[in-house]
Design an enzyme around this catalytic site. Structure first.
Site, PDB file in Angstrom:
ATOM      1  N   ASP A  80       0.843  -1.189   0.000  1.00 46.46           N
ATOM      2  CA  ASP A  80       0.000   0.000   0.000  1.00 46.46           C
ATOM      3  C   ASP A  80       0.883   1.246   0.000  1.00 46.46           C
ATOM      4  OD1 ASP A  80      -2.346   1.786   0.719  1.00 46.46           O
ATOM      5  OD2 ASP A  80      -3.277  -0.165   0.989  1.00 46.46           O
ATOM      6  N   HIS A 123      -3.543   5.677   3.704  1.00 43.94           N
ATOM      7  CA  HIS A 123      -4.345   4.510   3.349  1.00 43.94           C
ATOM      8  C   HIS A 123      -3.749   3.229   3.929  1.00 43.94           C
ATOM      9  CE1 HIS A 123      -6.154   1.396   0.727  1.00 43.94           C
ATOM     10  NE2 HIS A 123      -7.177   2.233   0.642  1.00 43.94           N
ATOM     11  N   ASN A 215     -14.531  -0.328  -5.744  1.00 46.86           N
ATOM     12  CA  ASN A 215     -15.656   0.530  -5.381  1.00 46.86           C
ATOM     13  C   ASN A 215     -16.324   1.211  -6.569  1.00 46.86           C
ATOM     14  OD1 ASN A 215     -14.978   0.064  -2.628  1.00 46.86           O
ATOM     15  ND2 ASN A 215     -13.366   1.593  -2.827  1.00 46.86           N
ATOM     16  N   SER A 282     -11.458  -1.568   0.485  1.00 45.80           N
ATOM     17  CA  SER A 282     -10.103  -1.703   1.019  1.00 45.80           C
ATOM     18  C   SER A 282     -10.133  -2.129   2.471  1.00 45.80           C
ATOM     19  CB  SER A 282      -9.367  -0.362   0.927  1.00 45.80           C
ATOM     20  OG  SER A 282      -8.920  -0.108  -0.373  1.00 45.80           O
TER      21      SER A 282
END
Length: 437
Positions: A80, A123, A215, A282
């Site tokens: 990430d 994130h 998404n 996520s």
């Protein structure tokens, strides 16, 4: 490209980045020998005073699950934006990971070790916190597997700008670091060979690979599939709201395996001690990765495929059965730790009650005991007969043991005369009125 930085954030790549990935990494942005400091770093805020336990604890039944496992001994790789290991809730849970930066050479990237606090976007820190944050006072914050370790793999230029070679190298790096679970909270609508092959190598290495479904609500996505979630051997995770219903933004398809909560989640923020609110697949994927760590911790002998099967077999169905939005259903950590399928029963001795063998078929009484009971019974019978016969013996003694009157001169009672003449079948039965008085 990320599977849920926020619900409103699209996963489809912007034009330049999409062309970059389509080129397979042959075209690169300007070279960078090392990651640049964050131009803008995401931070958080303190939780409100008196905030209660994290809702996920009750929603996922985590306290019951923690009685069985906390994820201890398992490493979860988070590929990430990096992880800020300085946050108090992540103290002791984050290993020194790796950082990949785009460069102009034959490989197309360089690998270095990131600074512990390096996460510009926040994130990766949020995902890591949902996987393995330590339990805070009052359980205001915790990860699904608070005993697990996190291995951060930072994409220095941003996941959206990463080449396929960098993503493949990041997956290989996580496998080489000994990760038992890899969390991929990212998604692209195209099947790229380097990423597919890297995922296949991870699956072959017995690693549980978890990926966000994305998404986009499947809008404008050719074929409806998102990768790496749709690859064979990968647990593809959709998202539901706090009411347990699928989020409209969560991508759907037969390749979705299960779901986690993905709406308005309190998550760990980088840059201090704060928190943020995030939504998306996520963070649902992070819950599944944490659950996989719990299962691997409790049942270290299970293969990655068996762990994945436990998670899907024990999931709580949404809408009455399997569907394209949530797959097998909502992930259930306690159910995954206690479910015993046929393939796993032999691997879970602690979850079974041992059955003792039946005793041998032996007589109830041994020879000595039987003899003793027989003698005792005979003596008891003799005593009883003696007590019952005592009156008759006394009368016999008074008669001198002879028939006739007893010793006191009293005659014995006479027997009633026999009247058999009326028993011959005739009508000669005596009339009781003719008896002598």
């Amino acid at each position: 490209m990320r599977g849920g930085h926020a619900v409103r954030r699209r996963l489809l790549l912007p034009g330049a980045a999409a062309l970059l990935l389509a080129a397979g990494g042959l075209a690169h942005p300007p070279a960078a020998d090392a990651a640049e400091p964050c131009r803008r770093a995401v931070t958080g805020e303190e939780l409100p005073s008196g905030a209660g336990p994290l809702p996920l604890i009750e929603q996922l039944g985590l306290r019951q699950a923690w009685d069985l496992a906390t994820g201890s001994g398992v490493t979860v790789a988070v590929i990430d934006s990096g992880v800020d290991a300085r946050h108090p809730d992540l103290t002791g849970s984050v290993r020194r990971g790796s950082e990949f930066t785009i460069v102009r050479d034959a490989t197309g990237y360089s690998r270095t070790t990131p600074e512990p606090e390096q996460d510009c976007e926040g994130h990766g820190t949020a995902v890591a916190g949902l996987v393995a944050a330590r339990r805070a006072e009052g359980d205001r914050m915790t990860g699904v597997a608070p005993g697990a370790a996190v291995y951060p793999v930072r994409i220095a230029d941003g996941v959206e700008r990463a080449t396929t070679e960098i993503l493949a190298a990041a997956i290989d790096d996580a496998v080489a670091a000994g990760a038992g679970v890899i969390n991929l909270s990212l998604a692209v609508p195209t099947d790229y060979e380097p990423i597919r092959e890297a995922v296949a190598r991870a699956v072959e290495a017995d690693v549980v690979v978890v990926a966000a479904a994305g998404n986009e609500g499947n809008q404008g996505i050719s074929g409806g599939r998102m990768y790496p979630a749709a690859y064979d051997g990968v647990l593809a995770v959709g998202a539901v709201g706090n009411d347990g219903q699928p989020l409209d933004s969560s991508n759907a398809g037969p390749w979705v395996d299960l779901a986690g909560y993905g709406a308005d989640l309190a998550v760990v923020a980088p840059g201090g001690t704060g928190y943020r609110v995030e939504s998306g697949t996520s963070f649902a994927a992070a819950q599944v990765s944490g659950t996989a760590a719990l299962v691997r911790s409790r049942f270290p002998g299970l293969t990655a495929a068996e762990v994945a099967r436990r998670l899907t077999d024990s999931a709580t169905p949404v809408g009455g059965g399997r569907n394209d939005r949530t797959g097998a259903g909502l992930v259930d950590p306690f159910g995954a730790l206690t479910d015993l399928g046929p393939a796993e029963a032999a691997e879970a001795p602690a979850a079974r009650v041992p059955v003792r063998p039946l005793p041998p078929d032996e007589p109830l009484l041994g020879p000595t005991t039987a003899t003793a009971l027989a003698v005792s019974g005979g003596l008891l019978l003799a005593v009883v007969l003696g007590l019952l016969g005592a009156p008759a013996a006394r009368r016999a003694a008074r008669r001198g043991w002879r028939t006739g009157p007893d010793a006191a001169g009293d005659p014995l009672p006479a027997a009633a005369p026999a009247r058999l003449d009326w028993l011959d079948g005739g009508d000669s039965r005596p009339d009781p009125r003719n008896r002598k008085r």
